[in-house]
Design an enzyme around this catalytic site. Structure first.
Site, PDB file in Angstrom:
ATOM      1  CG  HIS A 149      12.328   3.319   7.019  1.00 42.42           C
ATOM      2  ND1 HIS A 149      13.471   3.798   7.630  1.00 42.42           N
ATOM      3  CD2 HIS A 149      12.686   2.150   6.432  1.00 42.42           C
ATOM      4  CE1 HIS A 149      14.466   2.950   7.414  1.00 42.42           C
ATOM      5  NE2 HIS A 149      14.016   1.938   6.707  1.00 42.42           N
ATOM      6  CE  LYS A 252      14.786   1.808   0.382  1.00 46.00           C
ATOM      7  NZ  LYS A 252      14.936   0.399   0.790  1.00 46.00           N
ATOM      8  CB  CYS A 390      13.445   0.222   9.459  1.00 46.58           C
ATOM      9  SG  CYS A 390      15.147  -0.340   9.490  1.00 46.58           S
TER      10      CYS A 390
END
Length: 433
Positions: A149, A252, A390
């Site tokens: 990421h 998350k 990303c």
């Protein structure tokens, strides 16, 4: 088109029958309908259709337990923490530090090794600026992977430019489990940091964390694990992994936004200077100089994310009650079902088929751009992610501009992918495929 729809319906029926017994076995102890009912957002309508939420890798929905904790903390005993002597401050401090203990127990470490940040991005920046600026020298090397990421790339780039450090990226094979020997082959006497994801947010590939951390230890480097996509799908024991740093974001893990966790080994943290200066991270302040508190307070300057931390503690309680291993097993079955189903559709290419994969399914269609796909199926009530996620270096390595990504959580069902497959038939029809 009629023939295609009949074939798709038959495919869904066959897949459903193959998986139905396995689902029944899970449901003896894992009732996905009861779990889903605990998430208010999942019971809403979108464009007059029941919401099908397949964007959990970007952010999980929140169970009522977490929403209630946020409401209660703001409305009943809200106060700043640590410095207040009144009842509300004492209660808020107890809840805040109690959340830290819950997280420490969850990942098996001391609560002194748990640092609250605003997210995983802030956690990685903390390591880069605090450990990196102090310890890196010109000519040193940082090993990452092409699957990172951006949050596990850009901070290292900034520090590397300041310190004259080289970044080396390990390649991966999308449809295979990652071989730690790839990392080992890149190690030199100049290697100082090995940073890598626990799970790829595009491919779902699970990295051999313990093996890579040992490689780092053997060469005298520190290991930095981006655990955002890992801790949500299975048990994480940082002591067993023997990682130096492990970070993840609360949103998350069924918690709120604005909260992240950085785990760091105590002997490393105690030797790191502060990243931010301000209140609550100090020992003694004079006009010309100051001394600093021990970790974790040293790295939590100013008013911390109090309610977010407390709510994350309740999210951890919820995950523990359901069982993180049970969640992970359920999700892997859903991902396996979804991968096979989407892969059976003409014109759909699934990107990433490693045997150990979890959490996400990225795919392309030969008739439509990912943004068009996401827009069209949104009108069917289906929420997915579209773009480069990303992870532009990964996309570049395989000559992709973007993919559509479907991702799962504890509440996901086989029917979610049946509806996604049906939505993709509408995409094909619109684009004349």
């Amino acid at each position: 088109m009629i023939l295609f729809l009949l074939k798709l319906r038959l495919a869904c029926f066959l897949y459903w029958n193959n998986y139905k017994k396995e689902e029944f076995d899970i449901m003896k102890n894992y009732n996905v309908d009861k779990i889903k009912a605990q998430f208010p957002a999942l019971n809403r309508m979108v464009w007059d259709k029941p919401l099908v939420y397949l964007d959990s890798a970007a952010s999980m929905q929140k169970p009522q337990k977490v929403l209630d904790a946020i409401q209660s903390s703001y409305s009943f005993n809200y106060s700043n923490v640590h410095r207040g002597l009144h009842k509300l401050s004492e209660e808020a401090t107890s809840d805040y530090e109690g959340a830290r203990k819950k997280i420490a127990n969850f990942i098996n470490c001391s609560d002194k090794e748990v640092i609250f940040t605003s997210g995983a991005t802030a956690a990685i920046n903390l390591i880069a600026y605090s450990w990196g600026l102090k310890n890196l020298l010109p000519g040193d090397e940082i090993i990452i992977t092409i699957a990172e990421h951006h949050a596990n790339i850009v901070p290292w780039q900034i520090i590397a430019q300041q310190k004259g450090v080289k970044i080396i990226a390990a390649n991966i094979i999308p449809d295979e489990d990652f071989n730690s020997e790839i990392i080992k082959s890149l190690v030199t006497e100049n290697t100082k940091i090995i940073a890598f994801p626990h799970v790829s947010n595009v491919l779902g590939t699970v990295f051999p964390v313990k093996e890579i951390c040992k490689i780092a230890k053997d060469c005298g480097a520190i290991s930095v694990v981006d655990g955002c996509q890992g801790i949500i799908h299975g048990k994480v024991d940082v002591e067993e992994l023997d990682c130096d740093f492990y970070c993840f974001s609360g949103h998350k893990l069924y918690g709120p936004t604005g909260i992240g966790i950085l785990y760091g080994k105590s002997d490393i943290l105690i030797d790191m200077p502060p990243f931010l200066g301000g209140g609550d991270m100090i020992d003694i302040v004079k006009i010309q100089n100051s001394t600093f508190a021990d970790p974790p307070a040293r790295f939590e300057a100013g008013t911390p994310p109090i309610i977010q931390a407390i709510a994350l503690g309740h999210a951890i309680d919820w995950v523990v009650e359901v069982g993180i291993d049970e969640i992970g097993k359920h999700e892997k079955k859903i991902i396996s079902y979804g991968t096979e189903l989407l892969d059976s559709i003409d014109g759909v290419k699934v990107f990433g088929k490693a045997p150990s994969k979890t959490g996400v399914i990225s795919f392309t269609m030969d008739c439509a751009h990912s943004h068009d796909i996401a827009t069209i199926i949104d009108r069917e009530g289906i929420a997915v992610r579209a773009g480069h996620h990303c992870a532009q270096p990964l996309m570049d390595a395989f000559d992709l501009v973007s993919t559509t990504r479907a991702s799962v959580g504890a509440y996901s069902k086989y029917e979610d992918f049946d509806k996604l497959a049906a939505g993709l038939t509408k995409v094909k029809k619109i684009f004349g495929a």
